[in-house]
Structure formats: C-alpha cells, structure tokens
Design a protein around this motif. Sequence first.
Motif, PDB file in Angstrom:
ATOM      1  N   ARG A  48       0.827  -1.366   0.148  1.00  0.00           N
ATOM      2  CA  ARG A  48      -0.043  -0.172   0.116  1.00  0.00           C
ATOM      3  C   ARG A  48       0.882   1.242   0.105  1.00  0.00           C
ATOM      4  NH1 ARG A  48      -4.570  -1.344   4.510  1.00  0.00           N
ATOM      5  NH2 ARG A  48      -4.718  -3.679   4.148  1.00  0.00           N
ATOM      6  N   ASP A  49       1.943   1.111  -0.189  1.00  0.00           N
ATOM      7  CA  ASP A  49       3.065   2.518  -0.334  1.00  0.00           C
ATOM      8  C   ASP A  49       3.949   2.224  -1.602  1.00  0.00           C
ATOM      9  OD1 ASP A  49       4.684   0.386   0.172  1.00  0.00           O
ATOM     10  OD2 ASP A  49       5.465   1.143   2.011  1.00  0.00           O
ATOM     11  N   GLY A  50       3.298   1.454  -2.628  1.00  0.00           N
ATOM     12  CA  GLY A  50       4.088   1.339  -3.788  1.00  0.00           C
ATOM     13  C   GLY A  50       5.263   0.529  -3.823  1.00  0.00           C
ATOM     14  N   THR A  51       5.325  -0.394  -2.808  1.00  0.00           N
ATOM     15  CA  THR A  51       6.155  -1.494  -2.567  1.00  0.00           C
ATOM     16  C   THR A  51       5.507  -2.775  -2.499  1.00  0.00           C
ATOM     17  OG1 THR A  51       6.537  -1.506  -0.223  1.00  0.00           O
ATOM     18  CG2 THR A  51       7.947   0.176  -1.727  1.00  0.00           C
ATOM     19  N   PHE A  52       6.072  -3.949  -2.820  1.00  0.00           N
ATOM     20  CA  PHE A  52       5.585  -5.350  -2.387  1.00  0.00           C
ATOM     21  C   PHE A  52       6.441  -6.227  -1.930  1.00  0.00           C
ATOM     22  CE2 PHE A  52       3.728  -3.150  -6.206  1.00  0.00           C
ATOM     23  CZ  PHE A  52       2.144  -3.766  -6.185  1.00  0.00           C
ATOM     24  N   THR A  53       5.813  -7.228  -1.140  1.00  0.00           N
ATOM     25  CA  THR A  53       6.528  -8.334  -0.374  1.00  0.00           C
ATOM     26  C   THR A  53       6.319  -9.522  -1.032  1.00  0.00           C
ATOM     27  OG1 THR A  53       6.383  -6.967   1.603  1.00  0.00           O
ATOM     28  CG2 THR A  53       6.846  -9.434   1.783  1.00  0.00           C
ATOM     29  N   ASP A  54       7.422 -10.367  -1.210  1.00  0.00           N
ATOM     30  CA  ASP A  54       7.236 -11.537  -2.007  1.00  0.00           C
ATOM     31  C   ASP A  54       6.618 -12.420  -0.656  1.00  0.00           C
ATOM     32  OD1 ASP A  54       7.670 -14.242  -2.660  1.00  0.00           O
ATOM     33  OD2 ASP A  54       9.438 -13.759  -3.687  1.00  0.00           O
ATOM     34  N   VAL A  55       5.454 -12.975  -0.874  1.00  0.00           N
ATOM     35  CA  VAL A  55       4.849 -13.905   0.103  1.00  0.00           C
ATOM     36  C   VAL A  55       4.449 -15.307  -0.446  1.00  0.00           C
ATOM     37  CG1 VAL A  55       3.818 -12.119   1.422  1.00  0.00           C
ATOM     38  CG2 VAL A  55       2.737 -13.120  -0.774  1.00  0.00           C
ATOM     39  N   THR A  56       5.322 -15.783  -1.427  1.00  0.00           N
ATOM     40  CA  THR A  56       4.973 -17.194  -2.286  1.00  0.00           C
ATOM     41  C   THR A  56       4.954 -18.181  -1.414  1.00  0.00           C
ATOM     42  OG1 THR A  56       6.191 -15.877  -4.248  1.00  0.00           O
ATOM     43  CG2 THR A  56       5.751 -18.290  -4.286  1.00  0.00           C
ATOM     44  N   GLU A  57       5.978 -18.468  -0.727  1.00  0.00           N
ATOM     45  CA  GLU A  57       6.103 -19.447   0.222  1.00  0.00           C
ATOM     46  C   GLU A  57       5.145 -19.566   1.065  1.00  0.00           C
ATOM     47  OE1 GLU A  57       8.291 -21.744  -0.736  1.00  0.00           O
ATOM     48  OE2 GLU A  57       9.197 -20.632  -2.516  1.00  0.00           O
ATOM     49  N   LYS A  58       4.820 -18.461   1.867  1.00  0.00           N
ATOM     50  CA  LYS A  58       3.618 -18.733   2.797  1.00  0.00           C
ATOM     51  C   LYS A  58       2.384 -19.191   2.275  1.00  0.00           C
ATOM     52  CE  LYS A  58       1.348 -15.691   6.161  1.00  0.00           C
ATOM     53  NZ  LYS A  58       1.220 -14.491   6.703  1.00  0.00           N
ATOM     54  N   ALA A  59       2.363 -18.498   1.054  1.00  0.00           N
ATOM     55  CA  ALA A  59       0.973 -18.467   0.509  1.00  0.00           C
ATOM     56  C   ALA A  59       0.920 -20.005  -0.497  1.00  0.00           C
ATOM     57  CB  ALA A  59       0.658 -17.578  -0.678  1.00  0.00           C
ATOM     58  N   GLY A  60       1.964 -20.571  -0.564  1.00  0.00           N
ATOM     59  CA  GLY A  60       1.893 -21.835  -1.318  1.00  0.00           C
ATOM     60  C   GLY A  60       1.706 -22.088  -2.845  1.00  0.00           C
ATOM     61  N   VAL A  61       2.066 -21.006  -3.335  1.00  0.00           N
ATOM     62  CA  VAL A  61       1.766 -20.994  -4.680  1.00  0.00           C
ATOM     63  C   VAL A  61       3.078 -20.974  -5.811  1.00  0.00           C
ATOM     64  CG1 VAL A  61      -0.590 -19.853  -4.550  1.00  0.00           C
ATOM     65  CG2 VAL A  61       1.275 -18.517  -4.356  1.00  0.00           C
ATOM     66  N   ALA A  62       4.008 -21.771  -5.423  1.00  0.00           N
ATOM     67  CA  ALA A  62       5.279 -21.525  -6.232  1.00  0.00           C
ATOM     68  C   ALA A  62       5.158 -22.060  -7.376  1.00  0.00           C
ATOM     69  CB  ALA A  62       6.412 -22.163  -5.435  1.00  0.00           C
ATOM     70  N   GLY A  63       4.077 -23.053  -7.565  1.00  0.00           N
ATOM     71  CA  GLY A  63       4.136 -23.538  -8.990  1.00  0.00           C
ATOM     72  C   GLY A  63       4.828 -24.937  -8.951  1.00  0.00           C
ATOM     73  N   GLY A  64       5.836 -25.310  -9.705  1.00  0.00           N
ATOM     74  CA  GLY A  64       6.569 -26.580 -10.031  1.00  0.00           C
ATOM     75  C   GLY A  64       6.468 -27.169 -11.268  1.00  0.00           C
ATOM     76  N   GLY A  65       6.130 -26.611 -12.128  1.00  0.00           N
ATOM     77  CA  GLY A  65       6.181 -26.912 -13.734  1.00  0.00           C
ATOM     78  C   GLY A  65       6.528 -26.097 -14.642  1.00  0.00           C
ATOM     79  N   TYR A  66       6.670 -26.171 -15.781  1.00  0.00           N
ATOM     80  CA  TYR A  66       7.047 -25.108 -16.706  1.00  0.00           C
ATOM     81  C   TYR A  66       5.818 -24.323 -16.972  1.00  0.00           C
ATOM     82  CZ  TYR A  66      10.016 -23.503 -20.404  1.00  0.00           C
ATOM     83  OH  TYR A  66      10.788 -22.691 -21.086  1.00  0.00           O
ATOM     84  N   GLY A  67       5.804 -23.246 -16.283  1.00  0.00           N
ATOM     85  CA  GLY A  67       4.702 -22.351 -16.334  1.00  0.00           C
ATOM     86  C   GLY A  67       4.367 -21.477 -17.457  1.00  0.00           C
ATOM     87  N   GLN A  68       3.056 -21.180 -17.796  1.00  0.00           N
ATOM     88  CA  GLN A  68       2.820 -20.432 -19.076  1.00  0.00           C
ATOM     89  C   GLN A  68       1.777 -19.257 -18.530  1.00  0.00           C
ATOM     90  OE1 GLN A  68       3.169 -21.584 -22.915  1.00  0.00           O
ATOM     91  NE2 GLN A  68       5.010 -21.659 -21.497  1.00  0.00           N
ATOM     92  N   GLY A  69       0.548 -19.568 -18.006  1.00  0.00           N
ATOM     93  CA  GLY A  69      -0.323 -18.454 -18.089  1.00  0.00           C
ATOM     94  C   GLY A  69      -1.002 -18.654 -16.485  1.00  0.00           C
ATOM     95  N   VAL A  70      -2.015 -17.490 -16.039  1.00  0.00           N
ATOM     96  CA  VAL A  70      -2.523 -17.589 -14.898  1.00  0.00           C
ATOM     97  C   VAL A  70      -3.972 -16.996 -15.205  1.00  0.00           C
ATOM     98  CG1 VAL A  70      -1.495 -15.383 -14.215  1.00  0.00           C
ATOM     99  CG2 VAL A  70      -2.666 -16.610 -12.494  1.00  0.00           C
ATOM    100  N   ALA A  71      -4.965 -17.632 -14.799  1.00  0.00           N
ATOM    101  CA  ALA A  71      -6.370 -17.117 -14.858  1.00  0.00           C
ATOM    102  C   ALA A  71      -6.768 -16.917 -13.270  1.00  0.00           C
ATOM    103  CB  ALA A  71      -7.487 -17.996 -15.519  1.00  0.00           C
TER     104      ALA A  71
END
Length: 502
Positions: A48-71
Amino acid sequence: MPETTGAGCAFLDYDNDGWVDIYFVNSGKCDFYDPNPPLRNALYRNNRDGTFTDVTEKAGVAGGGYGQGVAVGDYDGDGFPDLYVTQYGRSILYHNNGDGTFTDVTEKAGVAAPGWSSSAVWFDFDNDGRLDLFVCRFVDFDKSKNLPCEADNKPGYCIPRLYKPMASWLFHNNGDGTFTDVSLSSGIGKYLGKAWGAVATDINNDGRLDLFVANDTTANFLFVNRGSRFEEIGTPSGVAYSEAGRPRSGMGVDSADFNQDGWMDLFVANIDHEMYSLYQNNHDETFDDFAGATGVAKATRLMSGWGLKFFDYDNDGNLDLFLSNGNPDDLISVYHKDVNYEEPLLLFHGNGKSLEDVSSESGAVFAKSLSARGLALGDFDNDGAVDVLISMNDGAPMLLRNQAGQQNHWLGLKLIGTKSNRDAIGARITYQAGDLKRSRMKVGGGSFLSSHDPRIVLGLGAQKKIDWLEVKWPQPSRSIERFTDLPIDRYVTMVEGQGKWT
C-alpha cells in the motif's frame, strides 16, 4: 519450443484488503532440462506504499512445472479469488483458503488439463451463477516429438505449423469443488486448433457469453453460445482468416465496444508481416477488419503481438488500446532483416470511433525494445489511473505506473454477483455524466496468459458529476439496477440485488 512463449502475469486482491497484489508465472522444471536453482512462480503482496513483499512460500503458490499463464476467478463463490496456473505438462488449480494461503486442489477438481496449456478464462457459460473454466491447448508437443530446425546453421525454433493441432478444454463447475469435462458435449472439443489467447464476450447481445480464440497458423475460432452447445462460426463471421483467406499466427486477444455502438468488437494480434486485426461488429454475427482504417495495421506490420487490452488510460471516457510485442524467435533477423527479436510497446488513444497511435508521446518506456509477453491491467496504487504489468521472456518484468489518468475524473466499480457469478463476468455498465454517455462490459479473460484487476474504472473526462449509472447483471438474473447518487474519484462496491453502493 515452450521457451519462446511465456510467461503470464496477474493483478489480484488475494487477501481482500482493497489493494491489488501481483502474481508472476515462471518456467521451471521441463523435460528438456532441470534449472538449478529451480525457477518458481511469485506472489507479491501490495504494501500500500508503492512496494510489494514476496509471500510466495507462505501462500503456497510456487508452481512446480513449466509455467505458462494464470487465470484468476472465485470459482466457489466464497469471496476470495482463486488461481488457475497453466503449464506445459500439467496445470494447477490453487484454492484460496482466505487466510493468506492456497491449497492445490487440481486432482480433486479434475482440471489438470495435461499437455501444453496456454491461456485460460473463467466465465459462466451456462448461466447457472457459477464460474466455469475454458483452457486453451496449444500443439501436440513433448520431448519425443521435438523437431530439428535451424537458422544460419544454428539450432532454432520450429514454426508451429509443423506440429499437430489439439482440442481445447471446457470444464463445467459442479458447485461442489469439482468440475466436469464438457469439451466434447459442448461442441468445443471437436475443433482442433493451436490456441494462444481467449476472451469471453457477448458478440450478439443475447445474454450468453461466447468465446473468441486466437490460433497460431490455423484459423481462429469464434464459439457462439447457443444455450446448450457452442457453434463455431469463425469463418462465416470473418474472423478466422486474413483478408487474403490465409490463417495467421494469432496470439493475444481482447473484446470491447471500442466505437460505442452497443456491440462488442474483437481484436487479435498476429506475428510479423501479418498485421493485427481490429474486428468491428456488424450486429449480425459478422465482423469487418478496421485495422487498416485506424492505423493499427500499418503500425504492427513488422511486429508480433502478445499481451494486449482495451482500457481508458486517460479517463476521458473513451477506450484506448495497449499492446506488448516481441518476436518469438531470437534468430528472426536471419530470416527477415527488417524484423527484430525485441520490439517496442504500442499505445493507441481512442476517440470513441477510431484509434490513434500515441506511443511516441506517451513516455520513455515506449522507446525501449523488449521481449514482452503477458500484459495485465490493474490500479495498484488506487489513484484511479489504471496501471500496466508486463512480463518478459527471459527478462525482468515491468510495472508501469499510469501518470495520465489523474488528469480527468473517474469512478471505480467493484461488482459482486449474488444470483449471477460472484465475479460478475458478463455484466454491462452504462452511465451518463453531462454530455458523456458510455457503456462497458466486463469480459472474461483477454490479453495473453494473463489476468486483470477485477475492478472497472469508468472515465468521466472533465465531468464532475455522474447523472446516472445502470448495472445490467449477468444471467441468470439479468436484473438492472440504477444509481443516481454516486460519488466520483473513488472506488465503490456494488452487490447484486442490494440497490446501493458502499
């Protein structure tokens, strides 16, 4: 060949704090090589101040394949957006648990879509109030089917024409966390293509959502929703081939009523020497290509287009068009001396009837050459000026802050369906502010491998008051709600059936 195409990106408010976050798709372990360290997808929380924090591991959305897109879509209607990540190999459905974490429910849901998936679209095709899922499938490809292609005696990428087309998927939402594959019974599965981009829109104003699908080296599809089945009318409608009758390399797509005649038009980006197409709706399920008349064809003749979207970047009330470009082949200059691998972004300003290329006067970023792919729209700083997120092939992404939208007034809408699908895909908004009267439709998907801020920003120009605004909610309700006491220069939420805003 999968190396040439990705990847996608998304704006989404995964934690429902009113500030859109960012999700990036990456490649990863492939049957050709195992990167070390392994690549992963990334979820960034908006601070909310123009910056972002990486929360991938906590969220559990790292993927794990050869990624293409997202919906992104709230398929179970619990108020939290879920993630569908397409991949070369097997796709992933992440259910949002509502506590900052996600769970991989792909197998339970039955939406793995094995093979090479590209873009995906959430939309309610049968108007039962639940989001269904369309998944584009590209060619029949794996390591055993890789073909040797060269350029200037160097290993190169083969053109898609050499690989077999495949059928895309349509998954029906059963309402219990599972989906049924209705690809064949719906009529979609019998058509073989090489699908890249897709958008759900209503081309004939019958209240049912149709699908426009861009195919690479094969004819584009226009699946018209007839209620119980889809009818493919790409050829008779005039959107399947070029004006010379040849299939092109369709990639990114979108749909919008760019000329404000009440009918949804279509756009598709192609590869170099093919030009992009702006299809104007003739109101009879046919289209004419206006890319030449608007200057889009001339500007894109030597370009290859991926992510793209219509939006009102300066909030003057008219829809504009942003295009991200880049050739898929890093050795393209060996074949065509007039074509480059990296290409500039393009911005076209709309006046309500046509489009004008304003790239050269819209900022230094338009002078850069990029290998751009995915493009997502979202107002990450909540100032009403819609920003642009661009993913690169083999490069860092770009977050472009919009500094033009603040010169005019605006109203941002978050629509929440109750009888209709919760994301209100298919809703139509009509509003009047002084002598400015405009209409917008909330389409499903659009662009390439990417997903957008679910909110809609309506430009008001210099008008300081909205006289009235109507929301026509999607089926099954099709109810119309009218508002006359709206504020400006802020976001409001409208819940179907409540007749008020908050």
